[in-house]
Design an enzyme around this catalytic site. Structure first.
Site, PDB file in Angstrom:
ATOM      1  N   CYS A 112      37.157 -49.049  21.635  1.00  0.00           N
ATOM      2  CA  CYS A 112      36.275 -48.666  22.742  1.00  0.00           C
ATOM      3  C   CYS A 112      35.599 -47.317  22.558  1.00  0.00           C
ATOM      4  CB  CYS A 112      37.010 -48.738  24.070  1.00  0.00           C
ATOM      5  SG  CYS A 112      38.297 -47.518  24.299  1.00  0.00           S
ATOM      6  N   CYS A 163      56.843 -68.323  26.237  1.00  0.00           N
ATOM      7  CA  CYS A 163      57.176 -69.317  27.269  1.00  0.00           C
ATOM      8  C   CYS A 163      58.006 -70.458  26.672  1.00  0.00           C
ATOM      9  CB  CYS A 163      55.909 -69.872  27.898  1.00  0.00           C
ATOM     10  SG  CYS A 163      54.928 -68.607  28.723  1.00  0.00           S
ATOM     11  N   LYS A 166      43.106 -80.276  26.672  1.00  0.00           N
ATOM     12  CA  LYS A 166      43.280 -79.578  27.954  1.00  0.00           C
ATOM     13  C   LYS A 166      41.963 -79.315  28.680  1.00  0.00           C
ATOM     14  CE  LYS A 166      47.764 -77.482  27.248  1.00  0.00           C
ATOM     15  NZ  LYS A 166      48.546 -76.243  27.113  1.00  0.00           N
ATOM     16  N   ASN A 192      48.600 -65.399  23.155  1.00  0.00           N
ATOM     17  CA  ASN A 192      48.923 -64.578  21.983  1.00  0.00           C
ATOM     18  C   ASN A 192      48.064 -63.317  21.933  1.00  0.00           C
ATOM     19  OD1 ASN A 192      46.521 -64.967  19.916  1.00  0.00           O
ATOM     20  ND2 ASN A 192      46.831 -66.918  20.953  1.00  0.00           N
TER      21      ASN A 192
END
Lengths: 341, 67
Positions: A245, A183, A83, A128
């Site tokens: 974080c 999908c 890709k 994912n």
């Protein structure tokens, strides 16, 4: 002439102007995943004149990609072109001035640790949550903004994570869902992809041109088919005990947290084990898999087994998954994320 | 009782009294989601104790992984 004029309409847009255009040209954006979201982001950013793009994807082009992955052609399907290679070729036809790094790799901790520090920001275009949580931790560690984006069916959701300022993905998600809604099971329509990317790329342009006051600060979601648009101010969800974080422990960069694969000798099978944090919703997964008519499904109280193309996939209740029909770890991971999620 | 969920009116049975029950009714309990109730973002631990009444406005956003 072409070179001088090509960004004219964008420079006429006041918040960008000549200064903003120069900043875009000096910027480096990493796009993780070059499927539907990544193709669209990459095309917009190349056209907008972002100086350097790093594209990361482990996959090659297949026929079912063509409905929505805008950089790819039938020729790429015939050639099974990776890709990022197909994307780079098309992007260079669109804008020869863009410097494009095409990485045919699996975006894991080791790979992203090298690539992310070199860039201004990261666009999430993965399929994912495992990779997203790695991106989330790496970006916190290296103080890089990243833009979460995801879609399935006619629904999409996006959020801009700014280290030290906004909540991170770990703050917002109470668990990692794994219900087989992908999908490849419940489908996807192209406008949902483009809508997510419109939000993501606009946020990228704001950051790169230093228009930080214009950032949305909201968790944005929509369902195009149901004509719904949701915007939530989630600043209050920044968690002071968040291991990513706030505590800066970066749990998803640890070896134990990562997806583990093992090739089972002599069995033409790859075993995949997920982190303990991931909850497998067995019944939902079954329901979603049943929707795809190409899938032959079998289940008992202990496991769910299905056949698709040349693979047989067995998912155990604890999430452990066997992909029969390949010895190739990358191929097995691809099947896993396509159908298990 | 009629409430507004994601901008659309929704008729819910009288048996549904709090956010947690509504999420189950909508079959969203397996999703990782964020709920805003009358413009207040709710932490998950508040879902059970937050009562729903006629005309309430809810926004529900769930996370998905596709792309």
């Amino acid at each position: 002439m072409l070179v001088n004029n090509r960004y004219h309409r964008q420079m006429l847009f006041d918040p960008i102007g000549e200064t903003g255009q120069k900043r875009l040209q000096e910027s480096h954006v990493v796009i993780v995943g070059v499927g539907a979201l990544g193709s669209s982001s990459a095309e917009m950013l190349a056209r907008a004149g972002v100086g350097t793009l790093t594209l990361i994807d482990r996959d090659y082009v297949e026929e079912t990609n063509l409905q929505r992955q805008q950089l790819f052609s039938e020729e790429d399907v015939r050639m099974q072109t990776p890709k990022v290679i197909a994307a780079k070729k098309r992007l260079q036809e669109i804008n020869h001035l863009t410097n494009i790094h095409a990485e045919v790799i699996d975006a894991g901790v080791d790979e992203l640790e090298v690539i992310v520090p070199q860039a201004n920001l990261v666009i999430d275009a993965t399929d994912n949550f495992d990779t997203r949580l790695i991106i989330n931790d790496i970006c916190q560690k290296h103080h890089k903004p990243w833009i979460y984006g995801a879609c399935v069916a006619s629904y999409g959701v996006t959020f801009t994570v700014l280290p030290e300022e906004t909540p991170c993905l770990q703050c917002l998600m109470d668990h990692i869902p794994s219900d087989g809604a992908t999908c490849d099971t419940v489908g996807i329509i192209s406008p949902a992809v483009q809508m997510v990317v419109s939000h993501q790329v606009t946020e990228v342009l704001k950051i790169l041109t230093e228009n930080l006051d214009a950032l949305s600060g909201k968790l944005i979601a929509f369902d195009l088919w149901k004509n719904q648009q949701m915007e939530l101010k989630v600043a209050s969800l920044k968690d002071e005990t968040c291991p990513s974080c706030s505590k800066k422990q970066y749990p998803h960069l640890a070896y134990q947290a990562q997806l583990k694969t093992a090739v089972l000798c002599g069995r033409n099978t790859v075993q995949i084990r997920t982190s303990a944090e991931k909850i497998i919703h067995f019944d939902e997964m079954k329901k979603h898999l049943e929707r795809n008519q190409h899938i032959k499904l079998f289940s008992n109280p202990y496991l769910l087994s299905f056949e698709i193309d040349k693979y047989r996939v067995v998912v155990f209740r604890d999430g452990r998954t066997l992909i029969h029909g390949t010895k190739n770890v990358q191929e097995a991971k691809k099947v896993y994320y396509q159908y298990v999620g | 009782m009629e409430i507004i969920v994601n901008g659309d009116p929704l008729e819910v049975s009288e048996g549904i009294t709090n956010i947690e029950e509504l999420i189950q009714e909508l079959r969203l309990e397996k999703k990782s989601l964020i709920v805003e109730h009358n413009q207040t973002i709710l932490k998950k631990e508040k879902h059970k104790e937050t009562a729903i009444s006629e005309g309430d406005r809810l926004e529900i956003v769930h996370f998905v992984g596709g792309g």
